[in-house]
Write an enzyme that holds these catalytic residues in place. Structure first.
Site, mmCIF file in Angstrom:
data_model
loop_
_atom_site.group_PDB
_atom_site.id
_atom_site.type_symbol
_atom_site.label_atom_id
_atom_site.label_comp_id
_atom_site.label_asym_id
_atom_site.label_seq_id
_atom_site.Cartn_x
_atom_site.Cartn_y
_atom_site.Cartn_z
ATOM 1 N N THR A 1 -88.662 -54.305 72.651
ATOM 2 C CA THR A 1 -87.725 -54.716 74.009
ATOM 3 C C THR A 1 -88.284 -55.903 74.788
ATOM 4 O O THR A 1 -88.029 -56.462 75.091
ATOM 5 C CB THR A 1 -87.590 -53.361 74.466
ATOM 6 O OG1 THR A 1 -87.877 -51.907 73.497
ATOM 7 C CG2 THR A 1 -86.847 -53.449 75.861
ATOM 8 N N ARG B 1 -96.259 -54.833 70.834
ATOM 9 C CA ARG B 1 -97.651 -54.288 72.109
ATOM 10 C C ARG B 1 -97.801 -53.146 70.887
ATOM 11 O O ARG B 1 -97.305 -52.398 69.711
ATOM 12 C CB ARG B 1 -96.776 -53.353 72.534
ATOM 13 C CG ARG B 1 -96.182 -54.460 73.889
ATOM 14 C CD ARG B 1 -95.411 -53.420 74.691
ATOM 15 N NE ARG B 1 -94.841 -54.363 75.709
ATOM 16 C CZ ARG B 1 -93.946 -53.947 77.276
ATOM 17 N NH1 ARG B 1 -93.930 -52.764 77.004
ATOM 18 N NH2 ARG B 1 -93.475 -54.194 78.183
ATOM 19 N N SER C 1 -96.689 -53.856 79.919
ATOM 20 C CA SER C 1 -96.470 -53.564 80.873
ATOM 21 C C SER C 1 -97.392 -52.007 81.509
ATOM 22 O O SER C 1 -98.375 -51.639 81.661
ATOM 23 C CB SER C 1 -94.912 -53.067 80.181
ATOM 24 O OG SER C 1 -94.351 -52.767 81.630
ATOM 25 N N LYS D 1 -95.790 -61.936 74.759
ATOM 26 C CA LYS D 1 -94.651 -62.145 74.828
ATOM 27 C C LYS D 1 -94.723 -64.110 74.829
ATOM 28 O O LYS D 1 -95.683 -64.338 75.694
ATOM 29 C CB LYS D 1 -93.480 -61.334 75.184
ATOM 30 C CG LYS D 1 -93.876 -61.293 77.073
ATOM 31 C CD LYS D 1 -92.386 -60.288 77.639
ATOM 32 C CE LYS D 1 -92.652 -60.585 78.443
ATOM 33 N NZ LYS D 1 -91.391 -60.380 79.795
ATOM 34 N N ASP E 1 -93.336 -56.053 87.405
ATOM 35 C CA ASP E 1 -92.066 -56.120 86.915
ATOM 36 C C ASP E 1 -91.881 -55.010 87.378
ATOM 37 O O ASP E 1 -89.917 -54.952 87.552
ATOM 38 C CB ASP E 1 -92.096 -56.564 85.778
ATOM 39 C CG ASP E 1 -92.434 -56.322 84.885
ATOM 40 O OD1 ASP E 1 -92.460 -54.696 84.858
ATOM 41 O OD2 ASP E 1 -91.744 -56.375 83.237
ATOM 42 N N ARG E 2 -91.847 -53.335 87.236
ATOM 43 C CA ARG E 2 -90.828 -52.453 87.735
ATOM 44 C C ARG E 2 -91.531 -51.891 89.581
ATOM 45 O O ARG E 2 -92.337 -52.725 89.963
ATOM 46 C CB ARG E 2 -91.677 -50.913 87.280
ATOM 47 C CG ARG E 2 -91.465 -51.587 85.000
ATOM 48 C CD ARG E 2 -91.524 -49.850 84.694
ATOM 49 N NE ARG E 2 -91.193 -50.748 83.467
ATOM 50 C CZ ARG E 2 -90.779 -49.431 82.453
ATOM 51 N NH1 ARG E 2 -90.796 -48.234 82.685
ATOM 52 N NH2 ARG E 2 -90.696 -49.904 81.168
ATOM 53 N N THR F 1 -80.627 -52.842 76.394
ATOM 54 C CA THR F 1 -81.854 -52.284 77.351
ATOM 55 C C THR F 1 -83.063 -53.559 77.343
ATOM 56 O O THR F 1 -83.165 -54.321 75.901
ATOM 57 C CB THR F 1 -82.518 -51.190 77.000
ATOM 58 O OG1 THR F 1 -81.372 -50.055 76.865
ATOM 59 C CG2 THR F 1 -83.605 -50.720 77.881
ATOM 60 N N GLU G 1 -82.303 -48.876 85.191
ATOM 61 C CA GLU G 1 -82.651 -47.625 85.454
ATOM 62 C C GLU G 1 -84.269 -47.148 85.209
ATOM 63 O O GLU G 1 -85.018 -46.396 85.693
ATOM 64 C CB GLU G 1 -81.863 -46.631 84.380
ATOM 65 C CG GLU G 1 -82.006 -46.058 83.243
ATOM 66 C CD GLU G 1 -83.316 -46.016 82.594
ATOM 67 O OE1 GLU G 1 -84.045 -45.045 83.047
ATOM 68 O OE2 GLU G 1 -83.506 -47.022 80.981
ATOM 69 N N SER G 2 -85.013 -47.894 84.582
ATOM 70 C CA SER G 2 -86.264 -47.808 83.615
ATOM 71 C C SER G 2 -86.959 -48.668 84.687
ATOM 72 O O SER G 2 -88.480 -48.931 84.595
ATOM 73 C CB SER G 2 -86.361 -48.082 82.823
ATOM 74 O OG SER G 2 -85.901 -49.579 82.517
ATOM 75 N N LYS H 1 -88.139 -58.773 85.445
ATOM 76 C CA LYS H 1 -87.922 -57.839 87.104
ATOM 77 C C LYS H 1 -89.027 -58.675 87.628
ATOM 78 O O LYS H 1 -89.835 -58.967 87.597
ATOM 79 C CB LYS H 1 -87.397 -57.110 86.036
ATOM 80 C CG LYS H 1 -88.436 -56.177 85.106
ATOM 81 C CD LYS H 1 -87.962 -54.704 84.389
ATOM 82 C CE LYS H 1 -88.954 -54.111 83.536
ATOM 83 N NZ LYS H 1 -89.027 -54.621 82.403
ATOM 84 N N ARG I 1 -84.971 -41.324 74.166
ATOM 85 C CA ARG I 1 -84.849 -41.320 75.695
ATOM 86 C C ARG I 1 -82.869 -40.674 75.598
ATOM 87 O O ARG I 1 -81.980 -41.368 75.023
ATOM 88 C CB ARG I 1 -84.925 -42.790 76.137
ATOM 89 C CG ARG I 1 -86.049 -43.084 76.697
ATOM 90 C CD ARG I 1 -86.664 -44.235 76.967
ATOM 91 N NE ARG I 1 -87.179 -45.407 76.665
ATOM 92 C CZ ARG I 1 -88.886 -44.778 77.128
ATOM 93 N NH1 ARG I 1 -88.886 -44.071 77.728
ATOM 94 N NH2 ARG I 1 -89.150 -45.950 76.825
HETATM 95 C C1 VG1 Z 1 -88.689 -50.076 78.512
HETATM 96 C C2 VG1 Z 1 -86.982 -49.867 79.430
HETATM 97 C C3 VG1 Z 1 -86.093 -51.211 79.314
HETATM 98 C C4 VG1 Z 1 -87.715 -52.470 79.594
HETATM 99 C C5 VG1 Z 1 -88.510 -52.098 78.625
HETATM 100 C C6 VG1 Z 1 -89.529 -52.938 79.633
HETATM 101 O O1 VG1 Z 1 -87.626 -50.072 76.843
HETATM 102 O O2 VG1 Z 1 -86.289 -48.412 78.703
HETATM 103 O O3 VG1 Z 1 -85.728 -50.391 80.533
HETATM 104 O O4 VG1 Z 1 -86.684 -53.221 79.742
HETATM 105 O O5 VG1 Z 1 -89.377 -50.853 79.428
HETATM 106 O O6 VG1 Z 1 -90.294 -52.887 80.464
HETATM 107 P P1 VG1 Z 1 -87.969 -49.273 75.853
HETATM 108 O O7 VG1 Z 1 -87.394 -49.522 74.990
HETATM 109 O O8 VG1 Z 1 -89.145 -48.423 75.908
HETATM 110 O O9 VG1 Z 1 -86.876 -47.715 76.057
HETATM 111 V V1 VG1 Z 1 -91.774 -53.630 81.039
HETATM 112 O O10 VG1 Z 1 -92.569 -53.454 82.413
HETATM 113 O O11 VG1 Z 1 -92.171 -53.241 79.901
HETATM 114 O O12 VG1 Z 1 -91.480 -54.674 81.178
HETATM 115 CO CO CO Z 2 -94.074 -54.178 83.488
#
Ligand code: VG1
Ligand code: CO
Length: 542
Positions: free
Chosen positions: A19, A23, A114, A127, A282-283, A345, A365-366, A377, A495
């Site tokens: 995503t 990682r 993250s 990344k 970013d969150r 997503t 939503e995350s 973000k 999820r």
């Molecule tokens: C999760 C979240 C997704 C977000 C991603 C990266 O992905 O659901 O909405 O963009 O993390 O966030 P997944 O595939 O685990 O559902 V972060 O703060 O890594 O940069």
């Molecule tokens: Co993050």
């Protein structure tokens, strides 16, 4: 004269970005050639790099420094003219995006896993972000993966490590390494977007806030902006020193992992406003006194109040949200008479819409919210936008959200995560759901309008992304959504997203777990969660 070495290597399977980048456990990244192969695959996949500038930085987790030294030597060997490195190797994800855009660089490499834990036995990640500042789109990550699977050698400068802890420029062979203050450009951008004078006045009036940086990258940013520039009292920022293992915690700003903050926000003596950010900044999580704002609602409230902020005073072009995010923002878009977009997503899907000027705000939503100011973000940005709204409205967080629900109705929402599930069992569960044909079927009080596996055609560049999550949508607009996480490093995470629209204000105060109980049970039964995974309960509920 430093010499470029060409090192023979063989491919590692599984260097496929998920995503948000690649990682893996630190031990995987630390093995000889692993990081090098991936970095060479990036450099080989992004076009001519000779003479260009690259941005490099990370969330400061274990292995950040070692990885940066390797990347610098490989960038020198690849022909980059200059690499801009955040001092100490620190650069939050949104700040990296800000710097890539401001200095028009040839993109950047962000080192982060993250919200995943850090430390010698935990996670690491990498990344590439494109020159527009956002995560590489799928076409680029696919090209990187393909290259990684055919790689036979990489090139690296044979040189000692270079100082990345002193601001200034210094040569590394033919490369110029420019170490810069990771906070300054970002803080300056925030000052242009928000009404700092109004927020300063809010703090001066006795308004109290707690910001939990979770020992992750946002600490220095939050201290500079909240405490130095906005005059919040010292101590407003908690856990503000970035640590390589995040103090042993899980730097995910949700009700479970940000427990210290959640506790601090309870009771009559609690601060007026609470917020937290994740490992790479970013969150965001937004709390009022005894009040939790779901990220989906936060996006909707910020959209409805955006014109109170100088950077958005002209209004919004449109709003985009990821598919599993609640439709609360769509209701605001409808009222504002602007377009709403639904993407898969992952922030990479917002890039084209932002670049084309079709949307101004985006959210997931995350705990992800952002705007066209960067292409990631942005946790602290969301916190500052809330502060700007609070400073202008002078109402409590709870009052603002409740009034929003009265005006728009409430999209009652929850996400249930089942972490560390057996990967085969999880795949089997998704296959089972994919095979169901439910149209017209009655489940409890609901009738299924349609079910599908979400596919997306990018309205700007026409690229198609399939298998982005199973949706079961009911005739009244309620829905349950199932996806497997693409950011984990161990087993699978299932999820389950549950949503129902509640127009009746007398029912807006209900606990979502109670209000959604029937849909939660329907989701559990449909997916045969217990039989297939052995789990009776989710690991994390948000
Ligand atoms: C999760 C979240 C997704 C977000 C991603 C990266 O992905 O659901 O909405 O963009 O993390 O966030 P997944 O595939 O685990 O559902 V972060 O703060 O890594 O940069
Ligand atoms: Co993050």
């Amino acid at each position: 004269m430093a010499i470029v070495k060409t090192v023979a290597t063989t491919p590692f399977s599984g260097q496929k970005p998920g995503t948000s980048g690649l990682r893996k456990k630190v031990a995987v990244f630390a093995q000889p050639h692993y990081l090098e192969n991936f970095v060479q695959a990036v450099f080989d996949s992004i076009g001519e790099v000779t003479g260009k500038t690259l941005v490099v930085g990370g969330d400061g987790r274990h292995h950040n420094r070692a990885a940066i030294q390797t990347i610098l030597k490989m960038a020198a060997a690849a022909g980059f003219a200059r690499v801009m490195v955040g001092k100490g190797g620190i650069l939050s994800t949104p700040a990296a995006s800000c710097v890539i855009r401001k200095y028009r660089t040839f993109g950047g490499i962000i080192l982060s896993a993250s919200h995943n834990p850090g430390g010698p036995t935990e996670d690491f990640g990498i990344k590439y972000n494109i020159p527009a500042g956002g995560p590489a789109p799928e076409a680029v990550t696919e090209a990187i993966f393909t290259r990684s699977q055919g790689i036979g050698e990489y090139r690296i400068l044979d040189a000692g490590d270079i100082d990345i802890d002193t601001v200034g420029s210094r040569p590394l062979g033919p490369l110029l390494v420019e170490v810069f203050d990771p906070v300054a450009d970002y803080a300056e951008l925030m000052e242009r977007l928000f009404d700092f004078a109004a927020i300063r006045a809010l703090f001066a009036s006795g308004f109290r806030m707690k910001f939990d940086a979770m020992h992750a990258v946002t600490g220095p940013y939050a201290r500079e902006i909240l405490e130095c520039r906005l005059g919040a009292p010292a101590g407003t920022v908690m856990n503000g020193v970035p640590l390589e293992d995040f103090g042993g915690g899980h730097p995910d700003p949700n009700l479970v992992h940000a427990h210290d903050l959640v506790e601090a926000m309870k009771g009559a003596g609690a601060p007026d406003f609470g917020a937290a950010s994740d490992g790479d900044g970013d969150r965001n999580m937004i709390l009022g006194r005894d009040f939790y704002v779901t990220p989906s609602d936060s996006l909707a409230v910020l959209a409805a109040n955006a014109t109170l902020c100088p950077g958005y005073a002209k209004g919004l072009a449109g709003i985009a949200r990821s598919m599993p995010t609640s439709a609360a923002a769509d209701r605001v878009a409808a009222k504002l008479n602007i377009p709403a977009f639904e993407t898969p997503t992952g922030w990479k899907f917002f890039g084209t819409l932002l670049d084309a000027g079709k949307v101004t705000l985006c959210g997931e939503e995350s705990f992800g919210t952002g705007s066209d100011h960067v292409r990631e973000k942005d946790g602290l940005w969301a916190v500052l936008m809330w502060l700007n709204v609070l400073a202008r409205r002078r109402e409590s967080v709870a009052a603002i959200v409740s009034a929003h629900w009265r005006e728009f109705g409430r999209n009652v929402y929850s996400r249930h995560d089942y972490e560390g599930v057996d990967a085969k069992a999880a795949d089997g569960l998704m296959e089972h759901l994919r095979g169901l044909s439910l149209k017209g079927v009655r489940l409890g009080a609901y009738t299924v309008a349609f079910n599908d596996d979400f596919a997306y055609t990018d309205p700007v560049d026409g690229s198609v992304s399939t298998r982005q999550g199973i949706r079961v949508v009911f005739e009244d607009g309620s829905r349950v959504v199932f996806r497997l996480s693409g950011t984990g490093t161990e087993g699978a995470t299932l999820r389950v997203y549950i949503e129902r629209y509640e127009p009746d204000p007398t029912r807006h105060g209900l606990d979502p777990q109670v209000a959604l109980a029937d849909l939660i049970a329907i989701a559990r039964d449909l997916a045969e969660i217990e039989a297939r995974t052995g789990r009776k309960q989710p690991t994390v509920i948000t």
